[in-house]
Write an enzyme that holds these catalytic residues in place. Structure first.
Site, mmCIF file in Angstrom:
data_model
loop_
_atom_site.group_PDB
_atom_site.id
_atom_site.type_symbol
_atom_site.label_atom_id
_atom_site.label_comp_id
_atom_site.label_asym_id
_atom_site.label_seq_id
_atom_site.Cartn_x
_atom_site.Cartn_y
_atom_site.Cartn_z
ATOM 1 N N LYS A 59 0.784 -1.211 -0.096
ATOM 2 C CA LYS A 59 -0.019 -0.068 0.239
ATOM 3 C C LYS A 59 0.977 1.102 0.087
ATOM 4 C CE LYS A 59 -2.495 -1.415 3.609
ATOM 5 N NZ LYS A 59 -2.083 -2.822 3.638
ATOM 6 N N THR A 60 1.792 1.273 0.766
ATOM 7 C CA THR A 60 2.756 2.413 0.907
ATOM 8 C C THR A 60 3.538 2.557 -0.474
ATOM 9 O OG1 THR A 60 2.922 1.860 3.219
ATOM 10 C CG2 THR A 60 4.606 3.618 2.353
ATOM 11 N N ASP A 104 -1.306 6.474 6.430
ATOM 12 C CA ASP A 104 -1.417 4.789 6.903
ATOM 13 C C ASP A 104 -2.247 4.648 7.913
ATOM 14 O OD1 ASP A 104 -0.629 2.321 6.465
ATOM 15 O OD2 ASP A 104 1.312 2.676 7.244
ATOM 16 N N THR A 110 -5.780 -1.598 7.105
ATOM 17 C CA THR A 110 -5.820 -3.191 7.164
ATOM 18 C C THR A 110 -7.471 -3.512 7.584
ATOM 19 O OG1 THR A 110 -4.983 -2.923 9.355
ATOM 20 C CG2 THR A 110 -3.509 -3.815 7.725
ATOM 21 N N ARG A 116 6.626 -8.107 1.476
ATOM 22 C CA ARG A 116 7.394 -7.741 2.670
ATOM 23 C C ARG A 116 8.228 -8.723 3.305
ATOM 24 N NH1 ARG A 116 4.568 -3.989 6.138
ATOM 25 N NH2 ARG A 116 4.994 -2.226 4.869
#
Ligand code: ADE
Length: 347
Positions: A66-67, A111, A160, A219
């Site tokens: 997302k980032t 975020d 999330t 990640r």
């Protein structure tokens, strides 16, 4: 809280190297076609009209990019980005400072937007809709309302937990995309790309071993890659092949499906202590000495996704697949996951 290798959240100190692995354009981005294709069109249309992109809401489990996507939008639009998070914006003043610094078309990335304070969220509404903010100066008889005009920016919110977002906030995003776990092929391509950037000698079978243990999360895949690189350099010949990957990840307590000790403990508590369930998350958190939110937001989503856990109104239950993975026999009432999940063990 214990530190886990297989969490989708960033670990302390790993950001700088991870940042170098982030794709900078949509063309380099692997996977998530349901997000990438419409976003590509929206970006192209905005650029052609020379307008800022609509506000974007990205939701999905941690570690899926997302980032990264927010940074890509900024690069593709040729603008700057301001990054913050829901919990960091404690007062409306914190938000004001950031908003008034934004230039035309800049990206404002929040975020964990589901954790915004209600008073801060109220300030965001007119900012998103009319690009203005009202700020009250002074108190009592001297109170004055200042109305600031903001530049047309693009808010990108990441969460999330989309269910925790208020309906008025959700409704103010023009583009909403859900990010889902990556498939093993996509993860394999991602670690091969990362190894190339890091100058690590990763073989095809090594990439496959890492990919299938990465819980569908880039990640985690990139983190495992670094652990395997360490292992291969210290204990092996420097090549990251399947054997090195297997040995390195076993050492970390990560099994063939990418489950770690906490995942297995959670399943064991359900199967052994609670005879397969149903058991409430409060009881699980207390037995495991873990935070309830860690279990719900970080541990359970992947176990649910691979059909090891069933969430029922009465509580959590371990499925046939979970029993099989733990090497024990299921209770007669253990749920049987749908057929499309049955092949997961053979990933
Ligand atoms: N690194 C992390 N996520 C990635 C992605 N989706 N595509 C390419 N490289 C990545």
């Amino acid at each position: 809280m214990r530190e886990r290798v297989v969490t989708g959240d960033p670990l302390p100190g790993e950001e700088p190297e991870m940042n170098s692995l982030r794709p900078r354009s949509l063309a380099e981005y692997i996977g998530q076609p349901e997000v990438v294709r419409p976003l590509h069109i929206a970006l192209k249309a905005a650029r052609q009209r020379e307008e800022p992109l609509d506000h974007v809401l990205l939701h999905g489990p941690p570690g899926l990019g997302k980032t990264t996507l927010a940074h890509i939008v900024r690069h593709e639009m040729g603008k700057d980005i301001q990054v913050t998070s829901g919990p960091a914006l404690k007062r409306p003043g914190d938000l004001m400072g950031l908003l008034t610094n934004l230039k035309e078309g800049d990206v404002f990335f929040i975020d964990e937007i589901h954790r915004l304070d209600a008073a801060v969220e109220e300030y965001l509404y007119p900012a998103m809709e009319d690009f203005t903010v009202d700020f009250v100066l002074d108190r009592g008889a001297n109170a004055r309302m200042l109305n600031f005009r903001l530049k047309h920016f693009t808010l990108i919110g990441a969460t999330t937990m989309t269910g925790l977002l208020s309906a008025p906030l959700r409704g103010r995003f023009g583009l909403t995309y859900h990010m889902d776990y990556y498939g093993p092929e996509e993860l394999r391509a991602i670690v091969l790309r990362s190894a190339n950037i890091l100058g690590a000698k990763l073989t095809e079978d090594g990439a496959q071993e890492i990919a299938r243990r990465a819980r569908g999360t880039p990640r985690i895949a990139n983190r495992l890659l670094r652990r395997v690189r360490d292992y291969a350099e210290v204990e092996g010949d420097g090549t990251l092949h399947a054997q090195a990957a297997d040995a390195a990840l076993k050492l970390e307590g990560i099994d063939a499906l990418g489950l770690d000790r906490l995942d297995r403990e959670l399943l064991r508590v359900i199967t052994d202590t609670y005879q397969g369930g149903p058991v409430g998350v409060e009881a699980l958190a207390a037995t495991l000495n873990e935070e309830q939110t860690t279990l719900v937001e970080v541990v359970e989503p992947y176990l649910l996704k691979i059909g090891f856990l069933a969430r029922t109104p009465a509580g959590r239950r371990a499925t046939h697949l979970a029993y099989r993975h733990l090497g024990s026999s299921p209770t007669p009432t253990a749920p049987v996951p749908p057929p499309h999940l049955q092949g997961q063990l053979a990933l």
